[in-house]
Scaffold this motif. Sequence first.
Motif, PDB file in Angstrom:
ATOM      1  N   TYR A 164       3.403  10.590   0.508  1.00 20.61           N
ATOM      2  CA  TYR A 164       4.168   9.273   1.224  1.00 20.61           C
ATOM      3  C   TYR A 164       5.242   9.792   2.080  1.00 20.61           C
ATOM      4  O   TYR A 164       5.987   9.212   2.868  1.00 20.61           O
ATOM      5  CB  TYR A 164       4.505   8.261   0.293  1.00 20.61           C
ATOM      6  CG  TYR A 164       3.577   7.527  -0.024  1.00 20.61           C
ATOM      7  CD1 TYR A 164       3.291   6.183   0.763  1.00 20.61           C
ATOM      8  CD2 TYR A 164       2.403   7.880  -0.932  1.00 20.61           C
ATOM      9  CE1 TYR A 164       2.146   5.479   0.511  1.00 20.61           C
ATOM     10  CE2 TYR A 164       1.310   6.905  -0.885  1.00 20.61           C
ATOM     11  CZ  TYR A 164       0.939   5.849  -0.367  1.00 20.61           C
ATOM     12  OH  TYR A 164      -0.206   5.175  -0.375  1.00 20.61           O
ATOM     13  N   PHE A 167       4.028   9.539   5.472  1.00 19.41           N
ATOM     14  CA  PHE A 167       4.086   8.189   5.827  1.00 19.41           C
ATOM     15  C   PHE A 167       5.423   7.554   6.341  1.00 19.41           C
ATOM     16  O   PHE A 167       5.745   6.918   7.100  1.00 19.41           O
ATOM     17  CB  PHE A 167       3.650   7.060   4.902  1.00 19.41           C
ATOM     18  CG  PHE A 167       2.008   7.510   4.635  1.00 19.41           C
ATOM     19  CD1 PHE A 167       0.981   7.727   5.705  1.00 19.41           C
ATOM     20  CD2 PHE A 167       1.376   7.826   3.307  1.00 19.41           C
ATOM     21  CE1 PHE A 167      -0.288   7.943   5.420  1.00 19.41           C
ATOM     22  CE2 PHE A 167       0.344   8.044   2.995  1.00 19.41           C
ATOM     23  CZ  PHE A 167      -0.514   8.080   4.173  1.00 19.41           C
ATOM     24  N   GLU A 193      -4.747   5.820   9.686  1.00 22.50           N
ATOM     25  CA  GLU A 193      -4.300   4.489   9.259  1.00 22.50           C
ATOM     26  C   GLU A 193      -2.813   4.465   9.182  1.00 22.50           C
ATOM     27  O   GLU A 193      -2.008   5.326   9.882  1.00 22.50           O
ATOM     28  CB  GLU A 193      -4.442   4.736   7.565  1.00 22.50           C
ATOM     29  CG  GLU A 193      -3.878   5.798   6.909  1.00 22.50           C
ATOM     30  CD  GLU A 193      -4.382   5.873   5.261  1.00 22.50           C
ATOM     31  OE1 GLU A 193      -4.576   5.015   4.758  1.00 22.50           O
ATOM     32  OE2 GLU A 193      -4.308   7.092   4.871  1.00 22.50           O
ATOM     33  N   ALA A 195       1.122   3.443   7.885  1.00 30.31           N
ATOM     34  CA  ALA A 195       1.878   4.092   6.710  1.00 30.31           C
ATOM     35  C   ALA A 195       1.705   3.561   5.339  1.00 30.31           C
ATOM     36  O   ALA A 195       1.701   4.137   4.506  1.00 30.31           O
ATOM     37  CB  ALA A 195       3.425   3.965   7.064  1.00 30.31           C
ATOM     38  N   VAL A 196       1.525   2.260   5.387  1.00 28.28           N
ATOM     39  CA  VAL A 196       1.092   1.623   3.808  1.00 28.28           C
ATOM     40  C   VAL A 196      -0.202   0.788   4.162  1.00 28.28           C
ATOM     41  O   VAL A 196      -0.302  -0.168   3.379  1.00 28.28           O
ATOM     42  CB  VAL A 196       2.075   0.895   3.314  1.00 28.28           C
ATOM     43  CG1 VAL A 196       3.196   1.665   2.738  1.00 28.28           C
ATOM     44  CG2 VAL A 196       2.492  -0.046   4.142  1.00 28.28           C
ATOM     45  N   ASP A 197      -0.980   0.980   5.393  1.00 33.21           N
ATOM     46  CA  ASP A 197      -1.856  -0.137   5.613  1.00 33.21           C
ATOM     47  C   ASP A 197      -3.119   0.845   6.178  1.00 33.21           C
ATOM     48  O   ASP A 197      -3.255   1.649   6.865  1.00 33.21           O
ATOM     49  CB  ASP A 197      -1.764  -1.335   6.400  1.00 33.21           C
ATOM     50  CG  ASP A 197      -0.237  -0.897   7.002  1.00 33.21           C
ATOM     51  OD1 ASP A 197      -0.100  -0.030   7.361  1.00 33.21           O
ATOM     52  OD2 ASP A 197       0.522  -1.876   6.741  1.00 33.21           O
ATOM     53  N   LEU A 216      -6.669   6.591   2.802  1.00 30.74           N
ATOM     54  CA  LEU A 216      -6.728   6.036   1.387  1.00 30.74           C
ATOM     55  C   LEU A 216      -8.028   4.800   1.482  1.00 30.74           C
ATOM     56  O   LEU A 216      -8.036   4.142   2.290  1.00 30.74           O
ATOM     57  CB  LEU A 216      -5.536   5.464   1.132  1.00 30.74           C
ATOM     58  CG  LEU A 216      -5.248   4.889  -0.280  1.00 30.74           C
ATOM     59  CD1 LEU A 216      -5.147   6.034  -1.452  1.00 30.74           C
ATOM     60  CD2 LEU A 216      -4.009   3.889  -0.400  1.00 30.74           C
ATOM     61  N   ILE A 219      -8.086  -1.286  -0.714  1.00 30.60           N
ATOM     62  CA  ILE A 219      -9.080  -2.358  -1.693  1.00 30.60           C
ATOM     63  C   ILE A 219      -8.727  -3.553  -1.148  1.00 30.60           C
ATOM     64  O   ILE A 219      -9.721  -4.498  -0.810  1.00 30.60           O
ATOM     65  CB  ILE A 219      -8.094  -2.407  -3.166  1.00 30.60           C
ATOM     66  CG1 ILE A 219      -8.583  -1.208  -4.025  1.00 30.60           C
ATOM     67  CG2 ILE A 219      -8.505  -3.803  -3.897  1.00 30.60           C
ATOM     68  CD1 ILE A 219      -7.822  -1.053  -5.118  1.00 30.60           C
ATOM     69  N   THR A 254      -4.415  -3.895   7.155  1.00 29.71           N
ATOM     70  CA  THR A 254      -4.740  -4.533   5.936  1.00 29.71           C
ATOM     71  C   THR A 254      -4.218  -3.703   4.892  1.00 29.71           C
ATOM     72  O   THR A 254      -4.111  -2.419   4.793  1.00 29.71           O
ATOM     73  CB  THR A 254      -6.239  -4.769   5.583  1.00 29.71           C
ATOM     74  OG1 THR A 254      -6.801  -3.125   5.287  1.00 29.71           O
ATOM     75  CG2 THR A 254      -6.990  -5.339   6.539  1.00 29.71           C
ATOM     76  N   GLY A 255      -3.379  -4.359   3.742  1.00 30.12           N
ATOM     77  CA  GLY A 255      -2.801  -3.465   2.613  1.00 30.12           C
ATOM     78  C   GLY A 255      -2.437  -4.382   1.579  1.00 30.12           C
ATOM     79  O   GLY A 255      -2.221  -5.557   1.834  1.00 30.12           O
ATOM     80  N   THR A 256      -2.181  -4.121   0.538  1.00 33.49           N
ATOM     81  CA  THR A 256      -1.721  -4.990  -0.648  1.00 33.49           C
ATOM     82  C   THR A 256      -0.309  -5.365  -0.445  1.00 33.49           C
ATOM     83  O   THR A 256      -0.162  -6.589  -0.376  1.00 33.49           O
ATOM     84  CB  THR A 256      -1.543  -4.279  -1.951  1.00 33.49           C
ATOM     85  OG1 THR A 256      -2.894  -3.468  -2.261  1.00 33.49           O
ATOM     86  CG2 THR A 256      -1.006  -5.107  -3.187  1.00 33.49           C
TER      87      THR A 256
HETATM   88  N1  PMP Z   1      -3.436   3.305   3.339  1.00 33.09           N
HETATM   89  C1  PMP Z   1      -2.129   3.678   2.660  1.00 33.09           C
HETATM   90  C2  PMP Z   1      -1.476   4.996   3.193  1.00 33.09           C
HETATM   91  C3  PMP Z   1      -1.387   2.938   1.944  1.00 33.09           C
HETATM   92  O1  PMP Z   1      -0.382   3.415   1.194  1.00 33.09           O
HETATM   93  C4  PMP Z   1      -1.997   1.589   1.419  1.00 33.09           C
HETATM   94  C5  PMP Z   1      -1.554   0.764   0.480  1.00 33.09           C
HETATM   95  N2  PMP Z   1      -1.922   1.126  -1.013  1.00 33.09           N
HETATM   96  C6  PMP Z   1      -3.357   1.165   2.144  1.00 33.09           C
HETATM   97  C7  PMP Z   1      -3.909   2.150   3.127  1.00 33.09           C
HETATM   98  C8  PMP Z   1      -3.939  -0.035   1.739  1.00 33.09           C
HETATM   99  O2  PMP Z   1      -4.540   0.041   0.317  1.00 33.09           O
HETATM  100  P1  PMP Z   1      -4.609  -1.211  -0.671  1.00 33.09           P
HETATM  101  O3  PMP Z   1      -5.185  -2.326   0.475  1.00 33.09           O
HETATM  102  O4  PMP Z   1      -5.490  -0.892  -1.415  1.00 33.09           O
HETATM  103  O5  PMP Z   1      -3.429  -1.678  -0.783  1.00 33.09           O
END
Ligand code: PMP
Length: 306
Positions: A164, A167, A193, A195-197, A216, A219, A254-256
């Motif tokens: 991270y 990111f 991708e 930074a968190v998605d 990653l 999900i 997309t991301g959690t």
């Molecule tokens: N890529 C990265 C780098 C992430 O940190 C995340 C968040 N977990 C995602 C993608 C999306 O993954 P998810 O939909 O499982 O949250």
Amino acid sequence: MIIKGKKIWLNGQMVDWEEAKVHIISDTFCFGYGVFEGIRCYKTGKGRAVFRLRDHLDRLINSGLVLYLNITYSLDELAEAVHKAVGANQFEECYIRPMVYVSSYYESGGDFRNIVPDVAIAVWDWGHYYDEKALTGGIRVKIASYARHHVNVHMTKSKAFANYLNFVLARGEAIRAGFREGLLLDINGCVAEGAVDNVFMVKKGELITPPLTHILEGITRDSVMTIARDQGIPCREEFFTRDQLYVAEEVFFTGTAAEIAPISEVDYIQIGDGTPGPITKELAQLFFDAARGKDKTYAEWLSPVD
Ligand code: PMP
């Protein structure tokens, strides 16, 4: 903004939020050696339910395995612990952060196979990560000057703390330049991708997202692809470049944490008419209907807490 929880599940005990600590020279603090998950719990018509809990815990265990970290709890035990952590904090909806970390130091010598890692599960209210306005209006994104790790630099499928830094640098750069989020390319120059998605684009009504090579295994990405295919929206995985993204009809993350976040602009270039497109809006609606238990087709994705 986050509203912190009261209690954290820590190695089988519930402890006060302020009491979950790690030593300053632990291997996790110094080297980022550890793994984590990000999960959401939504309010449904039948009480709270954790979204795709077992898939997240499966990824957590596998994240640990590829780093030679053996989590001593089974998936069932971890699922029960997540329920306890959510139950001990009275949020209607919340974000859940299981963490597997090493509080020891200088004992592993770089080989963590015989180290028993600690496990903590924190819960907080995060609201919408990119705020409500971003979800309805779209966010401005900048291509990062930092590349996503090559697959042999870091283990890209492991949600490792150390990954991270990459990111956070990408996001910080975007924010300093006046954008909301960074988007990383892989070392070949293809879009990887956020930074968190994960990222999707729409071209001629078709959904395209990068293959899992450098990224990653999101999900939410999987949920959106499943929902799209169920709706008859064609969806494929393919490498693409930043200029293909610039001229896409629609782009979204997309991301959690991020959920489904429409992207209105990439590097000062407006996407479509600069507002969330019809496919993005439809998929976001269907995603929230699934997560909040309104669409029974995806009931198996929900793990009821109450
Ligand atoms: N890529 C990265 C780098 C992430 O940190 C995340 C968040 N977990 C995602 C993608 C999306 O993954 P998810 O939909 O499982 O949250």
